[in-house]
Design a protein around this motif. Sequence first.
Motif, PDB file in Angstrom:
ATOM      1  N   PHE A 127     -55.187  -3.204 -38.194  1.00 28.48           N
ATOM      2  CA  PHE A 127     -55.226  -4.555 -37.642  1.00 28.48           C
ATOM      3  C   PHE A 127     -54.534  -5.487 -38.624  1.00 28.48           C
ATOM      4  O   PHE A 127     -54.324  -5.122 -39.779  1.00 28.48           O
ATOM      5  CB  PHE A 127     -56.663  -4.989 -37.333  1.00 28.48           C
ATOM      6  N   PRO A 128     -54.150  -6.690 -38.207  1.00 24.54           N
ATOM      7  CA  PRO A 128     -53.277  -7.550 -39.011  1.00 24.54           C
ATOM      8  C   PRO A 128     -53.631  -7.723 -40.485  1.00 24.54           C
ATOM      9  O   PRO A 128     -52.741  -7.812 -41.303  1.00 24.54           O
ATOM     10  CB  PRO A 128     -53.318  -8.880 -38.270  1.00 24.54           C
ATOM     11  N   SER A 129     -54.853  -7.766 -40.861  1.00 22.29           N
ATOM     12  CA  SER A 129     -55.147  -7.948 -42.284  1.00 22.29           C
ATOM     13  C   SER A 129     -55.304  -6.620 -43.018  1.00 22.29           C
ATOM     14  O   SER A 129     -55.546  -6.598 -44.218  1.00 22.29           O
ATOM     15  CB  SER A 129     -56.407  -8.793 -42.456  1.00 22.29           C
ATOM     16  N   ASN A 130     -55.142  -5.491 -42.309  1.00 24.98           N
ATOM     17  CA  ASN A 130     -55.311  -4.191 -42.938  1.00 24.98           C
ATOM     18  C   ASN A 130     -54.482  -3.126 -42.208  1.00 24.98           C
ATOM     19  O   ASN A 130     -55.019  -2.180 -41.652  1.00 24.98           O
ATOM     20  CB  ASN A 130     -56.785  -3.801 -42.951  1.00 24.98           C
ATOM     21  N   TYR A 131     -53.163  -3.294 -42.208  1.00 20.93           N
ATOM     22  CA  TYR A 131     -52.274  -2.343 -41.553  1.00 20.93           C
ATOM     23  C   TYR A 131     -52.037  -1.124 -42.430  1.00 20.93           C
ATOM     24  O   TYR A 131     -52.136  -1.192 -43.650  1.00 20.93           O
ATOM     25  CB  TYR A 131     -50.915  -2.972 -41.260  1.00 20.93           C
ATOM     26  N   ALA A 132     -51.663  -0.009 -41.790  1.00 23.11           N
ATOM     27  CA  ALA A 132     -51.233   1.199 -42.493  1.00 23.11           C
ATOM     28  C   ALA A 132     -49.915   1.650 -41.886  1.00 23.11           C
ATOM     29  O   ALA A 132     -49.781   1.729 -40.666  1.00 23.11           O
ATOM     30  CB  ALA A 132     -52.277   2.300 -42.360  1.00 23.11           C
ATOM     31  N   ASN A 133     -48.932   1.902 -42.742  1.00 23.51           N
ATOM     32  CA  ASN A 133     -47.633   2.416 -42.308  1.00 23.51           C
ATOM     33  C   ASN A 133     -47.640   3.933 -42.396  1.00 23.51           C
ATOM     34  O   ASN A 133     -47.949   4.483 -43.445  1.00 23.51           O
ATOM     35  CB  ASN A 133     -46.512   1.899 -43.211  1.00 23.51           C
ATOM     36  N   ASN A 134     -47.276   4.585 -41.321  1.00 24.56           N
ATOM     37  CA  ASN A 134     -47.087   6.033 -41.296  1.00 24.56           C
ATOM     38  C   ASN A 134     -45.586   6.237 -41.114  1.00 24.56           C
ATOM     39  O   ASN A 134     -45.077   6.190 -39.997  1.00 24.56           O
ATOM     40  CB  ASN A 134     -47.874   6.660 -40.147  1.00 24.56           C
ATOM     41  N   GLU A 135     -44.867   6.428 -42.228  1.00 23.59           N
ATOM     42  CA  GLU A 135     -43.407   6.471 -42.209  1.00 23.59           C
ATOM     43  C   GLU A 135     -42.893   7.871 -41.905  1.00 23.59           C
ATOM     44  O   GLU A 135     -43.274   8.830 -42.561  1.00 23.59           O
ATOM     45  CB  GLU A 135     -42.835   6.020 -43.553  1.00 23.59           C
ATOM     46  N   LEU A 136     -42.009   7.960 -40.928  1.00 19.82           N
ATOM     47  CA  LEU A 136     -41.344   9.211 -40.586  1.00 19.82           C
ATOM     48  C   LEU A 136     -39.857   9.038 -40.883  1.00 19.82           C
ATOM     49  O   LEU A 136     -39.171   8.265 -40.202  1.00 19.82           O
ATOM     50  CB  LEU A 136     -41.547   9.549 -39.108  1.00 19.82           C
ATOM     51  N   HIS A 137     -39.385   9.717 -41.908  1.00 22.16           N
ATOM     52  CA  HIS A 137     -37.974   9.660 -42.287  1.00 22.16           C
ATOM     53  C   HIS A 137     -37.225  10.628 -41.371  1.00 22.16           C
ATOM     54  O   HIS A 137     -37.461  11.844 -41.428  1.00 22.16           O
ATOM     55  CB  HIS A 137     -37.798  10.018 -43.759  1.00 22.16           C
ATOM     56  N   MET A 138     -36.349  10.095 -40.542  1.00 18.41           N
ATOM     57  CA  MET A 138     -35.701  10.897 -39.507  1.00 18.41           C
ATOM     58  C   MET A 138     -34.896  12.059 -40.077  1.00 18.41           C
ATOM     59  O   MET A 138     -34.765  13.093 -39.428  1.00 18.41           O
ATOM     60  CB  MET A 138     -34.820  10.027 -38.616  1.00 18.41           C
ATOM     61  N   LYS A 139     -34.409  11.954 -41.301  1.00 18.05           N
ATOM     62  CA  LYS A 139     -33.651  13.067 -41.907  1.00 18.05           C
ATOM     63  C   LYS A 139     -34.516  14.321 -42.030  1.00 18.05           C
ATOM     64  O   LYS A 139     -33.992  15.433 -42.030  1.00 18.05           O
ATOM     65  CB  LYS A 139     -33.096  12.659 -43.265  1.00 18.05           C
ATOM     66  N   ASP A 140     -35.847  14.145 -42.121  1.00 15.59           N
ATOM     67  CA  ASP A 140     -36.761  15.279 -42.232  1.00 15.59           C
ATOM     68  C   ASP A 140     -37.108  15.886 -40.869  1.00 15.59           C
ATOM     69  O   ASP A 140     -37.586  17.015 -40.796  1.00 15.59           O
ATOM     70  CB  ASP A 140     -38.063  14.857 -42.924  1.00 15.59           C
ATOM     71  N   PHE A 141     -36.869  15.142 -39.792  1.00 22.48           N
ATOM     72  CA  PHE A 141     -37.293  15.569 -38.459  1.00 22.48           C
ATOM     73  C   PHE A 141     -36.151  16.000 -37.548  1.00 22.48           C
ATOM     74  O   PHE A 141     -36.380  16.669 -36.551  1.00 22.48           O
ATOM     75  CB  PHE A 141     -38.072  14.435 -37.775  1.00 22.48           C
ATOM     76  N   VAL A 142     -34.929  15.570 -37.876  1.00 24.06           N
ATOM     77  CA  VAL A 142     -33.800  15.822 -36.987  1.00 24.06           C
ATOM     78  C   VAL A 142     -32.697  16.548 -37.736  1.00 24.06           C
ATOM     79  O   VAL A 142     -32.234  16.081 -38.779  1.00 24.06           O
ATOM     80  CB  VAL A 142     -33.252  14.484 -36.412  1.00 24.06           C
ATOM     81  N   ASP A 143     -32.301  17.688 -37.208  1.00 27.78           N
ATOM     82  CA  ASP A 143     -31.167  18.437 -37.740  1.00 27.78           C
ATOM     83  C   ASP A 143     -29.963  18.033 -36.897  1.00 27.78           C
ATOM     84  O   ASP A 143     -29.816  18.466 -35.744  1.00 27.78           O
ATOM     85  CB  ASP A 143     -31.435  19.943 -37.651  1.00 27.78           C
ATOM     86  N   THR A 144     -29.096  17.200 -37.452  1.00 29.15           N
ATOM     87  CA  THR A 144     -27.973  16.643 -36.679  1.00 29.15           C
ATOM     88  C   THR A 144     -27.029  17.733 -36.170  1.00 29.15           C
ATOM     89  O   THR A 144     -26.404  17.562 -35.130  1.00 29.15           O
ATOM     90  CB  THR A 144     -27.186  15.620 -37.522  1.00 29.15           C
ATOM     91  N   ALA A 145     -26.957  18.859 -36.855  1.00 32.26           N
ATOM     92  CA  ALA A 145     -26.075  19.944 -36.404  1.00 32.26           C
ATOM     93  C   ALA A 145     -26.606  20.627 -35.149  1.00 32.26           C
ATOM     94  O   ALA A 145     -25.842  21.256 -34.409  1.00 32.26           O
ATOM     95  CB  ALA A 145     -25.924  20.974 -37.524  1.00 32.26           C
ATOM     96  N   ARG A 146     -27.894  20.494 -34.882  1.00 33.90           N
ATOM     97  CA  ARG A 146     -28.508  21.174 -33.737  1.00 33.90           C
ATOM     98  C   ARG A 146     -28.685  20.278 -32.520  1.00 33.90           C
ATOM     99  O   ARG A 146     -29.212  20.720 -31.494  1.00 33.90           O
ATOM    100  CB  ARG A 146     -29.853  21.748 -34.137  1.00 33.90           C
ATOM    101  N   ILE A 147     -28.279  19.009 -32.612  1.00 32.83           N
ATOM    102  CA  ILE A 147     -28.432  18.099 -31.477  1.00 32.83           C
ATOM    103  C   ILE A 147     -27.416  18.463 -30.408  1.00 32.83           C
ATOM    104  O   ILE A 147     -26.222  18.539 -30.669  1.00 32.83           O
ATOM    105  CB  ILE A 147     -28.243  16.621 -31.910  1.00 32.83           C
ATOM    106  N   LYS A 148     -27.923  18.726 -29.211  1.00 37.13           N
ATOM    107  CA  LYS A 148     -27.036  19.087 -28.090  1.00 37.13           C
ATOM    108  C   LYS A 148     -27.313  18.197 -26.911  1.00 37.13           C
ATOM    109  O   LYS A 148     -28.343  17.772 -26.628  1.00 37.13           O
ATOM    110  CB  LYS A 148     -27.253  20.543 -27.725  1.00 37.13           C
TER     111      LYS A 148
END
Length: 140
Positions: free
Chosen positions: A119-140
């Motif tokens: 909530f606004p006075s107590n947020y938590a960020n759950n960061e997903l770095h796309m380089k770890d999740f997406v293999d650009t060579a395999r995108i079809k």
Amino acid sequence: MKTILRTLAVAVLLTAAPVPCFAMRSIGVVSTNEAKAMGIEVRATAAGPDAAWLELEFKPESRLKSFDHVELEIREGDKMLVAYAVLAEKRSASGNIVVHFMANRAYLDKVIVIVVTGFPSNYANNELHMKDFVDTARIK
């Protein structure tokens, strides 16, 4: 009498106005294994020769129960290029939350998707770095 009331009103405003804000936003980078355990799925499909459609889907349960919104950030090292870009979310028939966006494949290593909970006075960020999740060579 009016002068005393005005002086009192100004004094009250001056003492109440500089109250410090105690808001907090914790930040945690989510690995692919953690994302899987949290029920987060990242999908990528081609959108032309250089671009990709990215879609993030999750059920607002467990650590994501207090889901608030999803943000997009673009960073180059320590340099912030885009921040606090809130992505529009849709709810699927099963109650899952889905967000999507398009990005140039060459820049996916700079893209971070943040699932914000709390909530606004107590947020938590759950960061997903796309380089770890997406293999650009395999995108079809």
